[in-house]
Design a protein around this motif. Structure first.
Motif, mmCIF file in Angstrom:
data_model
loop_
_atom_site.group_PDB
_atom_site.id
_atom_site.type_symbol
_atom_site.label_atom_id
_atom_site.label_comp_id
_atom_site.label_asym_id
_atom_site.label_seq_id
_atom_site.Cartn_x
_atom_site.Cartn_y
_atom_site.Cartn_z
ATOM 1 N N PRO A 92 55.435 37.373 24.604
ATOM 2 C CA PRO A 92 54.577 37.960 23.569
ATOM 3 C C PRO A 92 54.264 36.985 22.431
ATOM 4 C CG PRO A 92 56.297 39.508 24.189
ATOM 5 C CD PRO A 92 56.605 38.204 24.884
ATOM 6 N N SER A 93 55.209 36.100 22.104
ATOM 7 C CA SER A 93 54.980 35.137 21.014
ATOM 8 C C SER A 93 53.812 34.211 21.333
ATOM 9 C CB SER A 93 56.240 34.317 20.756
ATOM 10 O OG SER A 93 56.626 33.612 21.922
ATOM 11 N N ILE A 94 53.708 33.786 22.583
ATOM 12 C CA ILE A 94 52.620 32.881 22.964
ATOM 13 C C ILE A 94 51.295 33.629 22.997
ATOM 14 C CG2 ILE A 94 51.735 31.409 24.826
ATOM 15 C CD1 ILE A 94 54.027 30.222 23.103
ATOM 16 N N LYS A 95 51.321 34.853 23.466
ATOM 17 C CA LYS A 95 50.099 35.666 23.446
ATOM 18 C C LYS A 95 49.633 35.864 22.007
ATOM 19 C CE LYS A 95 51.238 37.945 27.757
ATOM 20 N NZ LYS A 95 51.757 39.129 28.402
ATOM 21 N N ALA A 96 50.567 36.139 21.107
ATOM 22 C CA ALA A 96 50.231 36.322 19.694
ATOM 23 C C ALA A 96 49.702 35.021 19.086
ATOM 24 C CB ALA A 96 51.448 36.812 18.917
ATOM 25 N N MET A 97 50.304 33.886 19.461
ATOM 26 C CA MET A 97 49.834 32.605 18.952
ATOM 27 C C MET A 97 48.407 32.345 19.399
ATOM 28 S SD MET A 97 51.236 28.709 19.516
ATOM 29 C CE MET A 97 50.643 28.636 21.199
ATOM 30 N N ASN A 98 48.142 32.535 20.687
ATOM 31 C CA ASN A 98 46.791 32.289 21.200
ATOM 32 C C ASN A 98 45.770 33.176 20.504
ATOM 33 O OD1 ASN A 98 47.612 30.271 22.962
ATOM 34 N ND2 ASN A 98 47.987 31.691 24.628
ATOM 35 N N GLU A 99 46.125 34.426 20.293
ATOM 36 C CA GLU A 99 45.225 35.346 19.597
ATOM 37 C C GLU A 99 45.043 34.922 18.137
ATOM 38 O OE1 GLU A 99 42.470 38.198 19.303
ATOM 39 O OE2 GLU A 99 43.483 37.655 21.168
ATOM 40 N N GLY A 100 46.141 34.544 17.478
ATOM 41 C CA GLY A 100 46.083 34.150 16.077
ATOM 42 C C GLY A 100 45.317 32.868 15.829
ATOM 43 N N LEU A 101 45.309 31.975 16.822
ATOM 44 C CA LEU A 101 44.628 30.687 16.669
ATOM 45 C C LEU A 101 43.160 30.732 17.068
ATOM 46 C CD1 LEU A 101 47.345 28.190 17.961
ATOM 47 C CD2 LEU A 101 46.741 28.740 15.597
ATOM 48 N N LYS A 102 42.740 31.841 17.643
ATOM 49 C CA LYS A 102 41.354 31.971 18.094
ATOM 50 C C LYS A 102 40.406 31.655 16.935
ATOM 51 C CE LYS A 102 38.496 35.256 20.564
ATOM 52 N NZ LYS A 102 38.428 36.617 21.094
ATOM 53 N N ASP A 103 39.467 30.770 17.176
ATOM 54 C CA ASP A 103 38.460 30.348 16.195
ATOM 55 C C ASP A 103 39.010 29.481 15.066
ATOM 56 O OD1 ASP A 103 36.463 31.776 17.622
ATOM 57 O OD2 ASP A 103 36.984 33.609 16.529
ATOM 58 N N LEU A 104 40.302 29.092 15.129
ATOM 59 C CA LEU A 104 40.880 28.244 14.083
ATOM 60 C C LEU A 104 41.116 26.808 14.538
ATOM 61 C CD1 LEU A 104 43.641 30.626 12.632
ATOM 62 C CD2 LEU A 104 41.277 30.335 11.841
ATOM 63 N N VAL A 105 41.042 26.555 15.845
ATOM 64 C CA VAL A 105 41.367 25.227 16.360
ATOM 65 C C VAL A 105 40.107 24.483 16.808
ATOM 66 C CG1 VAL A 105 43.727 25.801 17.000
ATOM 67 C CG2 VAL A 105 41.901 26.165 18.646
ATOM 68 N N ALA A 106 40.185 23.150 16.709
ATOM 69 C CA ALA A 106 39.058 22.297 17.056
ATOM 70 C C ALA A 106 39.054 21.899 18.529
ATOM 71 C CB ALA A 106 39.083 21.043 16.184
ATOM 72 N N ALA A 107 40.186 22.096 19.204
ATOM 73 C CA ALA A 107 40.315 21.689 20.607
ATOM 74 C C ALA A 107 41.381 22.561 21.263
ATOM 75 C CB ALA A 107 40.712 20.211 20.694
ATOM 76 N N PRO A 108 41.367 22.633 22.584
ATOM 77 C CA PRO A 108 42.445 23.372 23.262
ATOM 78 C C PRO A 108 43.801 22.726 22.975
ATOM 79 C CG PRO A 108 40.667 22.837 24.795
ATOM 80 C CD PRO A 108 40.390 22.098 23.521
ATOM 81 N N LEU A 109 44.864 23.531 23.041
ATOM 82 C CA LEU A 109 46.203 22.996 22.864
ATOM 83 C C LEU A 109 46.459 21.924 23.917
ATOM 84 C CD1 LEU A 109 46.394 25.674 21.273
ATOM 85 C CD2 LEU A 109 48.725 25.850 22.072
ATOM 86 N N ASP A 110 47.092 20.841 23.517
ATOM 87 C CA ASP A 110 47.477 19.772 24.441
ATOM 88 C C ASP A 110 48.977 19.911 24.662
ATOM 89 O OD1 ASP A 110 47.776 17.462 25.954
ATOM 90 O OD2 ASP A 110 47.739 16.143 24.209
ATOM 91 N N VAL A 111 49.355 20.370 25.854
ATOM 92 C CA VAL A 111 50.758 20.611 26.173
ATOM 93 C C VAL A 111 51.207 19.612 27.228
ATOM 94 C CG1 VAL A 111 52.430 22.278 27.046
ATOM 95 C CG2 VAL A 111 50.506 23.063 25.643
ATOM 96 N N GLN A 112 52.223 18.822 26.884
ATOM 97 C CA GLN A 112 52.779 17.826 27.787
ATOM 98 C C GLN A 112 54.199 18.230 28.158
ATOM 99 O OE1 GLN A 112 50.968 15.073 28.867
ATOM 100 N NE2 GLN A 112 49.280 16.040 27.752
ATOM 101 N N ILE A 113 54.474 18.337 29.454
ATOM 102 C CA ILE A 113 55.826 18.623 29.941
ATOM 103 C C ILE A 113 56.433 17.283 30.329
ATOM 104 C CG2 ILE A 113 57.206 19.837 31.658
ATOM 105 C CD1 ILE A 113 54.891 21.873 31.848
ATOM 106 N N LEU A 114 57.524 16.919 29.669
ATOM 107 C CA LEU A 114 58.090 15.583 29.800
ATOM 108 C C LEU A 114 59.508 15.631 30.351
ATOM 109 C CD1 LEU A 114 56.945 14.370 26.281
ATOM 110 C CD2 LEU A 114 55.744 14.036 28.447
ATOM 111 N N GLU A 115 59.876 14.550 30.986
ATOM 112 C CA GLU A 115 61.234 14.369 31.492
ATOM 113 C C GLU A 115 61.829 13.157 30.787
ATOM 114 O OE1 GLU A 115 63.423 13.148 35.665
ATOM 115 O OE2 GLU A 115 61.447 14.038 35.739
#
Length: 101
Positions: A66-89
């Protein structure tokens, strides 16, 4: 253990508003099963989460939380680009206490 670096780039006039959305969600994420580190940092024009999860299953559950769903909803129209998510080892080297997160 996966380490995530997630970068959020706000629209220039929405920087503080994006920060408020992100900070509001942190306590909920800290309570998620498998969350070992979830730390927000800011730069001149971006916010960066550095995250560590117990395993890929915990990370996967976080992605649907739910936290991620809320974040995505809350950030709608506030960000200049899609989130850049890197999964690292980690590639541990040197002092084991300093060479990996």
């Amino acid at each position: 253990m996966p380490v995530i670096v997630a970068t959020i780039t706000p629209k220039p006039d929405k920087f503080d508003e994006v920060g408020e959305v992100l900070v509001r969600l942190i306590p909920e994420v800290h309570g998620e099963d498998g969350c070992e580190r979830y730390a927000l940092h800011k730069g001149k024009d971006r916010y960066v989460f550095v995250e560590k999860w117990r395993d890929m299953a915990a990370l996967g559950a976080h992605g649907g939380a739910p936290s991620i769903k809320a974040m995505n909803e809350g950030l709608k129209d506030l960000v200049a680009a899609p989130l850049d998510v890197q999964i690292l080892e980690a590639i541990p080297a040197g002092d084991p206490d300093k060479g990996a997160i």
